[in-house]
Design a protein around this motif. Structure first.
Motif, PDB file in Angstrom:
ATOM      1  N   GLN A 182       0.833  -1.206   0.000  1.00  0.00           N
ATOM      2  CA  GLN A 182       0.000   0.000   0.000  1.00  0.00           C
ATOM      3  C   GLN A 182       0.867   1.257   0.000  1.00  0.00           C
ATOM      4  O   GLN A 182       0.592   2.229  -0.712  1.00  0.00           O
ATOM      5  N   GLU A 183       1.938   1.233   0.794  1.00  0.00           N
ATOM      6  CA  GLU A 183       2.827   2.392   0.847  1.00  0.00           C
ATOM      7  C   GLU A 183       3.513   2.623  -0.498  1.00  0.00           C
ATOM      8  O   GLU A 183       3.687   3.770  -0.934  1.00  0.00           O
ATOM      9  N   ALA A 184       3.898   1.542  -1.167  1.00  0.00           N
ATOM     10  CA  ALA A 184       4.522   1.684  -2.485  1.00  0.00           C
ATOM     11  C   ALA A 184       3.572   2.360  -3.462  1.00  0.00           C
ATOM     12  O   ALA A 184       3.984   3.210  -4.264  1.00  0.00           O
ATOM     13  N   ALA A 185       2.291   2.007  -3.397  1.00  0.00           N
ATOM     14  CA  ALA A 185       1.305   2.626  -4.284  1.00  0.00           C
ATOM     15  C   ALA A 185       1.128   4.106  -3.965  1.00  0.00           C
ATOM     16  O   ALA A 185       0.969   4.936  -4.866  1.00  0.00           O
ATOM     17  N   VAL A 186       1.163   4.450  -2.676  1.00  0.00           N
ATOM     18  CA  VAL A 186       1.053   5.859  -2.276  1.00  0.00           C
ATOM     19  C   VAL A 186       2.236   6.656  -2.807  1.00  0.00           C
ATOM     20  O   VAL A 186       2.073   7.709  -3.435  1.00  0.00           O
ATOM     21  N   ARG A 187       3.432   6.157  -2.558  1.00  0.00           N
ATOM     22  CA  ARG A 187       4.635   6.911  -2.908  1.00  0.00           C
ATOM     23  C   ARG A 187       4.847   6.983  -4.414  1.00  0.00           C
ATOM     24  O   ARG A 187       5.491   7.916  -4.906  1.00  0.00           O
ATOM     25  N   ALA A 188       4.289   6.033  -5.154  1.00  0.00           N
ATOM     26  CA  ALA A 188       4.371   6.066  -6.614  1.00  0.00           C
ATOM     27  C   ALA A 188       3.229   6.868  -7.236  1.00  0.00           C
ATOM     28  O   ALA A 188       3.103   6.904  -8.461  1.00  0.00           O
ATOM     29  N   LYS A 189       2.399   7.505  -6.397  1.00  0.00           N
ATOM     30  CA  LYS A 189       1.295   8.348  -6.866  1.00  0.00           C
ATOM     31  C   LYS A 189       0.285   7.551  -7.687  1.00  0.00           C
ATOM     32  O   LYS A 189      -0.231   8.020  -8.703  1.00  0.00           O
ATOM     33  N   LYS A 190      -0.023   6.350  -7.233  1.00  0.00           N
ATOM     34  CA  LYS A 190      -0.993   5.517  -7.934  1.00  0.00           C
ATOM     35  C   LYS A 190      -2.374   5.557  -7.293  1.00  0.00           C
ATOM     36  O   LYS A 190      -3.350   5.140  -7.909  1.00  0.00           O
ATOM     37  N   ILE A 191      -2.452   6.031  -6.055  1.00  0.00           N
ATOM     38  CA  ILE A 191      -3.730   6.133  -5.367  1.00  0.00           C
ATOM     39  C   ILE A 191      -3.809   7.481  -4.654  1.00  0.00           C
ATOM     40  O   ILE A 191      -2.801   8.044  -4.246  1.00  0.00           O
ATOM     41  N   MET A 192      -5.031   7.991  -4.536  1.00  0.00           N
ATOM     42  CA  MET A 192      -5.266   9.254  -3.844  1.00  0.00           C
ATOM     43  C   MET A 192      -5.660   9.046  -2.389  1.00  0.00           C
ATOM     44  O   MET A 192      -5.633   9.990  -1.595  1.00  0.00           O
ATOM     45  N   LEU A 193      -6.059   7.836  -2.067  1.00  0.00           N
ATOM     46  CA  LEU A 193      -6.671   7.555  -0.776  1.00  0.00           C
ATOM     47  C   LEU A 193      -6.341   6.126  -0.377  1.00  0.00           C
ATOM     48  O   LEU A 193      -6.394   5.221  -1.211  1.00  0.00           O
ATOM     49  N   LEU A 194      -5.972   5.932   0.878  1.00  0.00           N
ATOM     50  CA  LEU A 194      -5.801   4.577   1.398  1.00  0.00           C
ATOM     51  C   LEU A 194      -7.165   3.986   1.740  1.00  0.00           C
ATOM     52  O   LEU A 194      -8.141   4.713   1.944  1.00  0.00           O
ATOM     53  N   GLY A 195      -7.232   2.671   1.806  1.00  0.00           N
ATOM     54  CA  GLY A 195      -8.496   2.009   2.095  1.00  0.00           C
ATOM     55  C   GLY A 195      -8.880   2.087   3.561  1.00  0.00           C
ATOM     56  O   GLY A 195      -8.291   2.826   4.355  1.00  0.00           O
ATOM     57  N   GLU A 196      -9.879   1.301   3.925  1.00  0.00           N
ATOM     58  CA  GLU A 196     -10.395   1.279   5.299  1.00  0.00           C
ATOM     59  C   GLU A 196      -9.648   0.218   6.106  1.00  0.00           C
ATOM     60  O   GLU A 196      -9.706  -0.970   5.796  1.00  0.00           O
ATOM     61  N   PHE A 197      -8.980   0.663   7.162  1.00  0.00           N
ATOM     62  CA  PHE A 197      -8.217  -0.240   8.018  1.00  0.00           C
ATOM     63  C   PHE A 197      -9.065  -0.623   9.232  1.00  0.00           C
ATOM     64  O   PHE A 197      -9.518   0.245   9.977  1.00  0.00           O
ATOM     65  N   GLU A 198      -9.247  -1.911   9.414  1.00  0.00           N
ATOM     66  CA  GLU A 198     -10.066  -2.399  10.518  1.00  0.00           C
ATOM     67  C   GLU A 198      -9.192  -2.625  11.748  1.00  0.00           C
ATOM     68  O   GLU A 198      -8.456  -3.606  11.825  1.00  0.00           O
ATOM     69  N   PHE A 199      -9.297  -1.703  12.700  1.00  0.00           N
ATOM     70  CA  PHE A 199      -8.559  -1.855  13.953  1.00  0.00           C
ATOM     71  C   PHE A 199      -9.423  -2.537  15.011  1.00  0.00           C
ATOM     72  O   PHE A 199      -8.965  -3.445  15.698  1.00  0.00           O
ATOM     73  N   ARG A 200     -10.657  -2.088  15.158  1.00  0.00           N
ATOM     74  CA  ARG A 200     -11.614  -2.806  16.012  1.00  0.00           C
ATOM     75  C   ARG A 200     -12.873  -2.983  15.199  1.00  0.00           C
ATOM     76  O   ARG A 200     -13.507  -2.016  14.796  1.00  0.00           O
ATOM     77  N   HIS A 201     -13.208  -4.230  14.936  1.00  0.00           N
ATOM     78  CA  HIS A 201     -14.332  -4.533  14.055  1.00  0.00           C
ATOM     79  C   HIS A 201     -15.096  -5.729  14.597  1.00  0.00           C
ATOM     80  O   HIS A 201     -14.532  -6.805  14.785  1.00  0.00           O
ATOM     81  N   TYR A 202     -16.385  -5.519  14.878  1.00  0.00           N
ATOM     82  CA  TYR A 202     -17.258  -6.631  15.224  1.00  0.00           C
ATOM     83  C   TYR A 202     -17.868  -7.200  13.948  1.00  0.00           C
ATOM     84  O   TYR A 202     -18.181  -6.446  13.021  1.00  0.00           O
ATOM     85  N   PRO A 203     -18.075  -8.499  13.880  1.00  0.00           N
ATOM     86  CA  PRO A 203     -18.786  -9.044  12.720  1.00  0.00           C
ATOM     87  C   PRO A 203     -20.183  -8.435  12.631  1.00  0.00           C
ATOM     88  O   PRO A 203     -20.863  -8.269  13.645  1.00  0.00           O
ATOM     89  N   SER A 204     -20.589  -8.094  11.421  1.00  0.00           N
ATOM     90  CA  SER A 204     -21.937  -7.574  11.223  1.00  0.00           C
ATOM     91  C   SER A 204     -22.943  -8.712  11.369  1.00  0.00           C
ATOM     92  O   SER A 204     -22.564  -9.895  11.339  1.00  0.00           O
ATOM     93  N   PRO A 205     -24.231  -8.400  11.529  1.00  0.00           N
ATOM     94  CA  PRO A 205     -25.232  -9.476  11.600  1.00  0.00           C
ATOM     95  C   PRO A 205     -25.168 -10.425  10.405  1.00  0.00           C
ATOM     96  O   PRO A 205     -25.324 -11.639  10.553  1.00  0.00           O
ATOM     97  N   ARG A 206     -24.914  -9.872   9.213  1.00  0.00           N
ATOM     98  CA  ARG A 206     -24.811 -10.729   8.028  1.00  0.00           C
ATOM     99  C   ARG A 206     -23.601 -11.651   8.115  1.00  0.00           C
ATOM    100  O   ARG A 206     -23.665 -12.822   7.733  1.00  0.00           O
ATOM    101  N   GLN A 207     -22.486 -11.120   8.613  1.00  0.00           N
ATOM    102  CA  GLN A 207     -21.281 -11.943   8.734  1.00  0.00           C
ATOM    103  C   GLN A 207     -21.452 -13.028   9.787  1.00  0.00           C
ATOM    104  O   GLN A 207     -20.960 -14.148   9.620  1.00  0.00           O
ATOM    105  N   VAL A 208     -22.164 -12.719  10.858  1.00  0.00           N
ATOM    106  CA  VAL A 208     -22.432 -13.731  11.883  1.00  0.00           C
ATOM    107  C   VAL A 208     -23.263 -14.864  11.294  1.00  0.00           C
ATOM    108  O   VAL A 208     -22.989 -16.052  11.535  1.00  0.00           O
ATOM    109  N   LYS A 209     -24.270 -14.513  10.494  1.00  0.00           N
ATOM    110  CA  LYS A 209     -25.105 -15.540   9.870  1.00  0.00           C
ATOM    111  C   LYS A 209     -24.285 -16.435   8.948  1.00  0.00           C
ATOM    112  O   LYS A 209     -24.585 -17.619   8.791  1.00  0.00           O
ATOM    113  N   ARG A 210     -23.245 -15.849   8.329  1.00  0.00           N
ATOM    114  CA  ARG A 210     -22.386 -16.632   7.432  1.00  0.00           C
ATOM    115  C   ARG A 210     -21.222 -17.277   8.187  1.00  0.00           C
ATOM    116  O   ARG A 210     -20.341 -17.867   7.571  1.00  0.00           O
ATOM    117  N   ASN A 211     -21.212 -17.118   9.511  1.00  0.00           N
ATOM    118  CA  ASN A 211     -20.156 -17.671  10.367  1.00  0.00           C
ATOM    119  C   ASN A 211     -18.780 -17.124  10.001  1.00  0.00           C
ATOM    120  O   ASN A 211     -17.769 -17.826  10.093  1.00  0.00           O
TER     121      ASN A 211
END
Length: 277
Positions: free
Chosen positions: A129-158
Motif C-alpha cells: 500500500q505504501e509503495a502505491a502511495v509513494r508512486a502516486k498511484k492512489i489518492m486515498l488509502l483504504g479502510e483499516f479495521e482496527f476494532r471490528h465486530y462481525p456484522s449481523p450478516r457476517q455472523v449468519k455466514r459464520n
C-alpha cells in the motif's frame, strides 16, 4: 467530454500496481462530472467508503447505478480475500481497471485493511500500500479495521474472522498514521465506538496532527452500554480539536438504526463528513 486517463507505463511492478496516475487531470474530470450533475438540479454524492470483491465486480453495472443514483464520485476499494491472499496478492489493482473505463467517476484508492492481509501479513500488505502511495498511484488509502465486530450478516455466514482487535496505538497504527502525515494521503479506520477505545484514538491524533483520518460509520454503536461518552457533543469537540479528522456516514443496512439524537445534532457540526452509498 470524459477526462482522458494519462498513465506513465513501464514502471517496475509493485504488488500489482504498475501505473502512475495524473491526479490533476483526474481532478479536472471529477469537477466536470460534478458540475454536470449540479447543473441538472441534483446534489451529487461523493462515496469514499465502498468495497468489493474485485473478481466478481461488474464495472459497467456500477457505473450505470452511479448515474441513476446521482453518485458523482466513488472510491471503490478492493478487499483482498482469502483466495487472493493465498495466491500472494498484497495489492489489488482494481483502481487501475476502474480508471481505464470510467476516469471521471472513480477515485483511485488502496485496498481494505482487513483479515487476512492486515492480520496475517501486515508488513507485506502495508509495504504494498505504501509503495502505491509513494508512486502516486492512489489518492486515498483504504479502510483499516482496527476494532471490528462481525456484522449481523457476517455472523449468519459464520465469518467470525471479522472479529478484529488491533491496537490503534500499536505498530500497525503508528505506521499508517505516520504514512498519512508524511504524504498527506488520507486513510480510513473502522474503529468500533466504545469508551475504552477513545483515549488511544485521541492520543494518536495528538501524536500525528497532520495525519488525515476518516473515522468510518458515524454513530454506528454496536453496544450502546459500552459507549456512554460517545455523544454528538463529544464528536463536535473532536472536530474542533483535530482539523484533519473527518467522519464517514456509511451506516449498516435497512435494518440498522441511528440513535435518535444524532441526525439533528449532526446538522450543526459543520461539513467534515464523507458520504457513502
Amino acid at each position: 467530454m470524459l477526462c482522458a486517463l494519462p498513465f506513465v507505463a513501464g514502471l517496475p511492478r509493485t504488488g500489482g500496481a504498475q501505473n502512475i496516475v495524473d491526479f490533476s487531470q483526474l481532478r479536472a474530470g471529477y469537477a466536470q462530472r460534478l458540475k454536470k450533475i449540479l447543473a441538472a438540479g441534483e446534489l451529487p454524492f461523493v462515496d469514499i467508503e465502498s468495497s468489493c470483491n474485485s473478481r466478481k465486480l461488474d464495472i459497467d453495472s456500477v457505473a450505470k447505478s452511479m448515474d441513476r443514483l446521482n453518485i458523482g464520485l466513488m472510491a471503490l476499494s478492493a478487499d483482498i480475500g482469502k483466495w487472493q491472499f493465498g495466491e500472494g496478492v498484497r495489492f489489488d489493482n482494481l483502481s487501475e481497471r476502474l480508471l481505464a473505463r470510467y476516469p471521471d467517476r472513480f477515485i483511485p484508492v488502496g485496498n481494505g485493511g482487513q483479515p487476512p492481509a492486515l492480520t496475517e501479513a501486515a508488513d507485506e500488505f502495508l509495504d504494498a500500500q505504501e509503495a502505491a502511495v509513494r508512486a502516486k498511484k492512489i489518492m486515498l488509502l483504504g479502510e483499516f479495521e482496527f476494532r471490528h465486530y462481525p456484522s449481523p450478516r457476517q455472523v449468519k455466514r459464520n465469518e467470525m474472522d471479522r472479529d478484529v482487535h488491533l491496537h490503534l496505538d500499536g505498530p500497525i497504527g503508528h505506521r499508517v498514521f505516520s504514512l498519512s502525515e508524511k504524504t498527506g494521503v488520507p486513510f480510513q479506520i473502522h474503529y468500533e465506538v466504545e469508551d475504552e477505545l477513545l483515549a488511544p484514538s485521541e492520543n494518536m491524533l495528538v501524536q500525528y496532527p497532520k495525519a488525515r483520518v476518516i473515522w468510518c460509520h458515524l454513530a454506528q454503536i454496536r453496544y450502546i452500554e459500552r459507549a456512554p461518552l460517545y455523544t454528538p457533543g463529544y464528536v463536535e469537540a473532536l472536530l474542533k480539536r483535530f482539523p484533519n479528522l473527518y467522519f464517514d456516514t456509511a451506516f449498516g443496512d435497512a435494518n440498522s438504526r441511528i440513535p435518535p439524537e444524532w441526525p439533528a445534532a449532526c446538522a450543526g457540526l459543520g461539513r467534515r463528513w464523507q458520504s457513502s452509498s
